[in-house]
Enzyme design. Structure first.
Site, PDB file in Angstrom:
ATOM      1  CE  LYS A   1      -2.610   0.521   2.958  1.00 37.07           C
ATOM      2  NZ  LYS A   1      -2.968   1.533   4.547  1.00 37.07           N
TER       3      LYS A   1
ATOM      4  N   GLY B   1      -4.969   7.901   5.864  1.00 39.75           N
ATOM      5  CA  GLY B   1      -4.151   8.616   6.190  1.00 39.75           C
ATOM      6  C   GLY B   1      -3.090   8.554   5.660  1.00 39.75           C
TER       7      GLY B   1
ATOM      8  NE  ARG C   1      -5.362   8.051  11.430  1.00 38.35           N
ATOM      9  CZ  ARG C   1      -4.775   7.167  10.379  1.00 38.35           C
ATOM     10  NH1 ARG C   1      -5.593   6.659   9.046  1.00 38.35           N
ATOM     11  NH2 ARG C   1      -3.561   6.819  10.550  1.00 38.35           N
TER      12      ARG C   1
ATOM     13  CG  ASP D   1       0.662  -0.341   9.693  1.00 40.53           C
ATOM     14  OD1 ASP D   1       0.022   0.842  10.427  1.00 40.53           O
ATOM     15  OD2 ASP D   1       1.084  -0.110   8.641  1.00 40.53           O
TER      16      ASP D   1
ATOM     17  NE  ARG E   1      -5.013   0.126  12.563  1.00 41.43           N
ATOM     18  CZ  ARG E   1      -4.614  -0.184  12.393  1.00 41.43           C
ATOM     19  NH1 ARG E   1      -3.184  -0.124  11.955  1.00 41.43           N
ATOM     20  NH2 ARG E   1      -5.249   0.129  10.757  1.00 41.43           N
TER      21      ARG E   1
ATOM     22  NE  ARG F   1      -2.789  -2.028   8.570  1.00 41.43           N
ATOM     23  CZ  ARG F   1      -2.434  -2.477   6.655  1.00 41.43           C
ATOM     24  NH1 ARG F   1      -2.830  -3.734   6.922  1.00 41.43           N
ATOM     25  NH2 ARG F   1      -2.181  -1.299   6.278  1.00 41.43           N
TER      26      ARG F   1
HETATM   27  C1  S3P Z   1       2.088   4.368   6.342  1.00 35.54           C
HETATM   28  C2  S3P Z   1       2.814   4.963   7.341  1.00 35.54           C
HETATM   29  C3  S3P Z   1       2.754   4.997   9.097  1.00 35.54           C
HETATM   30  C4  S3P Z   1       1.534   2.848   8.367  1.00 35.54           C
HETATM   31  C5  S3P Z   1       0.494   3.753   7.884  1.00 35.54           C
HETATM   32  C6  S3P Z   1       1.327   3.904   6.184  1.00 35.54           C
HETATM   33  C7  S3P Z   1       2.849   4.767   5.394  1.00 35.54           C
HETATM   34  O1  S3P Z   1       1.950   5.588   9.676  1.00 35.54           O
HETATM   35  O2  S3P Z   1       1.051   3.173   9.685  1.00 35.54           O
HETATM   36  O3  S3P Z   1      -0.515   2.576   7.561  1.00 35.54           O
HETATM   37  O4  S3P Z   1       3.351   4.556   3.785  1.00 35.54           O
HETATM   38  O5  S3P Z   1       3.452   6.262   5.433  1.00 35.54           O
HETATM   39  P1  S3P Z   1       2.688   7.053  10.645  1.00 35.54           P
HETATM   40  O6  S3P Z   1       3.757   7.279   9.298  1.00 35.54           O
HETATM   41  O7  S3P Z   1       1.741   7.403  11.087  1.00 35.54           O
HETATM   42  O8  S3P Z   1       3.732   6.036  11.135  1.00 35.54           O
END
Ligand code: S3P
Length: 448
Positions: free
Chosen positions: A26, A99, A127, A325, A356, A402
């Site tokens: 992803k 996010g 968030r 994650d 979570r 998740r």
């Molecule tokens: C991600 C960073 C992480 C992760 C998210 C994907 C990314 O978040 O939890 O699922 O692709 O940069 P944080 O940067 O908020 O830790």
């Protein structure tokens, strides 16, 4: 086909068997689309994750003027606009549950002379976004946000931002990436200092597309990332590896269902992503890597996983950024181990797609597992075999993919079936999850 909201995982007695691929990573998928949109000429992406989160990023980039199409061959082709070339979107940008999409695109929009408005679903609108608005504001962008620094957010960007040196207040690849993407269209050198390294896919892909990025490791595990602004990015081909965060679910199921033996092909094993597998090995899991190779700076291997007894451990908190994650699925696995599994230093889990820590504590307790909630983590008392379940309850998953998948794999190995609500969210990261698990011999009933 839309995923039914309610799914029930039934315990299976015969072991899971087979060889599978999991959907594309992803994080790398979002970043490939974004960097492709910043090149003049055609980039191609093979193995893109076609989950809702990434599709929302593709839609937003189209609104900024990029031409993004999926061919009948499954390959995505992006004809971009060049660094600094985004155009004003004519409508509000809805990035759904993502996010990553929200924070990375806020960084991108901030460094263009245009106004854009971002929103998302009910989970994403809760968030924190101040964490990206602060550094982008220091660079000169302006924002109008809903109360608490949340979406919807109006971005008033500028194509003459100032380069900054920014120290991340929390270990977050999303904040780092938002600043680096803004820095692409900013003259001079921008530096991000990470107190603890986080996933570095942005750095790898920036180099792959021709940007100059230098990374220096300092004292106490600190890392400095410097990007020289205004590069001319060159269109590229990207091969997206299998997502280790998605692979975690069939791996968990194979560990928990006695007699299982499965292979997952082509899993991305970036050391800043793959700490779950080290943790599981510390617990006694049999996970073997074969066919190890590297693509675009990302290590990849096939993983052979066999069921077996697991021992509870104290997970080193320093590993948290490299498996952030994966704590929900680890908490589910821990319920089957012998002894306690202690997970600390993970307060960030409270501001993910859901809280979570709370979601796992509530769900595991409801099923009959002894769990202690900590401010910055949780302790799960393992059952030393098939974990308990109660068929008279339904697990709430708080719009969190998740959490939903963690309880479904739990149900495949548990003493009785587990019914999980909100499973439509699985589409954000793992389209076809139930079918894939059932193809291995699992029994996930959709819509019951
Ligand atoms: C991600 C960073 C992480 C992760 C998210 C994907 C990314 O978040 O939890 O699922 O692709 O940069 P944080 O940067 O908020 O830790």
């Amino acid at each position: 086909m839309p995923t039914a909201s309610v799914q029930t995982a039934h315990p299976v007695s015969a072991g899971l068997r087979g060889e599978i691929d999991v959907p594309g990573d992803k994080s790398i998928s979002h970043r490939s689309l974004i960097l492709g949109a910043l090149c003049v000429g055609e980039s191609t992406v093979h193995g893109l994750l076609e989950g809702e989160d990434v599709l929302a990023t593709a839609r937003a980039l189209r609104s900024f003027g990029a031409d993004i199409r999926r061919g009948d061959d499954g390959v995505w082709r992006i004809n971009g606009l060049g660094v600094g070339g985004l155009m004003p979107p004519s409508d509000i940008l809805d990035v759904g549950n993502s996010g990553t999409g929200a924070r990375l695109l806020l960084g991108l929009a901030a460094s263009h002379d245009l106004t854009s408005i971002f929103t998302g679903d009910a989970s994403l609108r809760q968030r924190p976004m101040q964490r990206v608005m602060t550094p982008l504001g220091e660079m000169g962008a302006r924002f109008e946000a809903a109360s608490g620094g949340r979406l919807p957010i109006t971005v008033i960007g500028r194509n003459t931002l100032m380069p900054v040196e920014y120290r991340l207040p929390v270990a977050s690849a999303q904040i780092k990436s938002a600043v680096l993407l803004a820095a692409l269209n900013t003259p001079g050198q921008t530096t991000v200092i990470e107190p603890r390294p986080t996933r570095d896919h942005t750095e790898h892909l920036l180099r792959h597309f021709g940007a100059e990025v230098t990374v220096t490791d300092g004292a106490d595990g600190e890392r400095r990332i410097c990007l020289t602004g205004r590069p001319e990015l060159q269109p590229q081909t990207v091969h997206v590896p299998g997502d280790p965060s998605s692979a975690a679910f069939p791996i968990a199921a194979a560990l928990l269902v006695p007699g299982s033996k499965i292979t997952i092909r082509g899993v991305g094993l970036n050391p800043l992503r793959a700490a779950l597998f080290d943790t599981l090995r510390d617990m006694g899991a049999r996970i073997e890597e074969t066919n190890r190779r590297e693509d675009q700076g990302e290590p990849i291997a096939d993983l052979l996983v066999r069921a077996g007894p697991l021992q509870g451990i104290e997970v080193p908190p320093a590993r948290a950024p490299s498996m952030i994650d994966e704590y929900p699925v680890l908490a589910a696995i821990a319920a089957f181990a012998t002894g306690a599994t202690v997970m600390r230093g993970i307060a960030e889990l409270r501001v993910k797609e859901s809280d979570r820590i709370k979601a796992m504590v509530n769900g595991l307790r409801a099923l009959g597992v002894a769990v202690e909630e900590l401010e910055d983590g949780l302790i799960v008392q393992g059952h030393g075999g098939p974990a308990p379940a109660r068929s008279d309850i339904r697990i709430e998953t708080e719009m969190d993919h998740r959490i939903a998948m963690s309880f479904l794999v739990y149900g495949l190995g548990a003493q009785s079936p587990v019914t999980v609500m909100g499973c439509e969210m699985i589409e954000t990261s793992f389209p076809g999850f139930a079918d894939l698990m059932n193809g291995l011999g699992g029994h996930i009933e959709v819509g019951k």
